[in-house]
Design a protein around this motif. Sequence first.
Motif, PDB file in Angstrom:
ATOM      1  N   LYS A   1     -18.620  69.313  33.573  1.00 27.99           N
ATOM      2  CA  LYS A   1     -17.715  69.825  34.597  1.00 27.99           C
ATOM      3  C   LYS A   1     -17.352  71.269  34.273  1.00 27.99           C
ATOM      4  O   LYS A   1     -17.071  71.603  33.125  1.00 27.99           O
ATOM      5  CB  LYS A   1     -16.455  68.960  34.628  1.00 27.99           C
ATOM      6  CG  LYS A   1     -15.492  69.279  35.720  1.00 27.99           C
ATOM      7  CD  LYS A   1     -14.337  68.305  35.683  1.00 27.99           C
ATOM      8  CE  LYS A   1     -13.371  68.580  36.811  1.00 27.99           C
ATOM      9  NZ  LYS A   1     -12.234  67.653  36.753  1.00 27.99           N
TER      10      LYS A   1
ATOM     11  N   ASP B   1     -16.794  71.800  39.711  1.00 27.14           N
ATOM     12  CA  ASP B   1     -18.111  71.269  40.076  1.00 27.14           C
ATOM     13  C   ASP B   1     -18.766  70.584  38.878  1.00 27.14           C
ATOM     14  O   ASP B   1     -18.565  70.982  37.733  1.00 27.14           O
ATOM     15  CB  ASP B   1     -19.046  72.395  40.533  1.00 27.14           C
ATOM     16  CG  ASP B   1     -18.744  72.883  41.937  1.00 27.14           C
ATOM     17  OD1 ASP B   1     -17.989  72.211  42.652  1.00 27.14           O
ATOM     18  OD2 ASP B   1     -19.273  73.950  42.310  1.00 27.14           O
ATOM     19  N   ILE B   2     -19.573  69.567  39.158  1.00 23.64           N
ATOM     20  CA  ILE B   2     -20.411  68.949  38.132  1.00 23.64           C
ATOM     21  C   ILE B   2     -21.743  69.693  38.165  1.00 23.64           C
ATOM     22  O   ILE B   2     -22.377  69.796  39.218  1.00 23.64           O
ATOM     23  CB  ILE B   2     -20.632  67.447  38.413  1.00 23.64           C
ATOM     24  CG1 ILE B   2     -19.287  66.715  38.504  1.00 23.64           C
ATOM     25  CG2 ILE B   2     -21.510  66.819  37.341  1.00 23.64           C
ATOM     26  CD1 ILE B   2     -18.470  66.717  37.235  1.00 23.64           C
TER      27      ILE B   2
ATOM     28  N   LYS C   1     -24.247  64.707  44.825  1.00 25.09           N
ATOM     29  CA  LYS C   1     -23.867  63.296  44.632  1.00 25.09           C
ATOM     30  C   LYS C   1     -24.895  62.351  45.235  1.00 25.09           C
ATOM     31  O   LYS C   1     -25.162  61.289  44.701  1.00 25.09           O
ATOM     32  CB  LYS C   1     -22.501  63.052  45.252  1.00 25.09           C
ATOM     33  CG  LYS C   1     -21.392  63.724  44.491  1.00 25.09           C
ATOM     34  CD  LYS C   1     -20.049  63.465  45.123  1.00 25.09           C
ATOM     35  CE  LYS C   1     -18.976  64.176  44.340  1.00 25.09           C
ATOM     36  NZ  LYS C   1     -18.358  65.261  45.061  1.00 25.09           N
TER      37      LYS C   1
ATOM     38  N   LYS D   1     -25.227  67.212  31.675  1.00 19.47           N
ATOM     39  CA  LYS D   1     -24.295  67.450  32.779  1.00 19.47           C
ATOM     40  C   LYS D   1     -22.887  67.642  32.250  1.00 19.47           C
ATOM     41  O   LYS D   1     -22.523  67.072  31.218  1.00 19.47           O
ATOM     42  CB  LYS D   1     -24.291  66.263  33.750  1.00 19.47           C
ATOM     43  CG  LYS D   1     -25.590  66.051  34.469  1.00 19.47           C
ATOM     44  CD  LYS D   1     -25.509  64.847  35.372  1.00 19.47           C
ATOM     45  CE  LYS D   1     -26.854  64.547  36.000  1.00 19.47           C
ATOM     46  NZ  LYS D   1     -26.810  63.346  36.841  1.00 19.47           N
TER      47      LYS D   1
END
Length: 103
Positions: free
Chosen positions: A23, A8-9, A74, A21
């Motif tokens: 990963k 997940d980001i 997103k 941000k």
Amino acid sequence: MEKIRKGDIVIINKGKDRGKKGKVVMIFTAKKAALVEGLNLFKKHKRRTQQDPQGGFVSVEMPVRLCNLAVVCKRCNRGVKVGFKAESTKSKVRVCRVCKEVL
């Protein structure tokens, strides 16, 4: 079913890397923490050895508590809370609480 998963980001909500941000590389369920790629870096002293005659300082990623992370949607392009929705009788999917998009 966990709200934050590997791959997940996420965005960091607290600490020195707030607003950045990254990963998720690994989840530590016992510690309730996650390792985020390139964030929460600390300096580690490395001893001189025959394999590494230089020694010195190395930057190492440290785990971040899950309560300080938020999944990035997103569509919304910001950190959001994660909810669950029953897609069929046997499967659940994670959804964004703001726009109801499947994560």
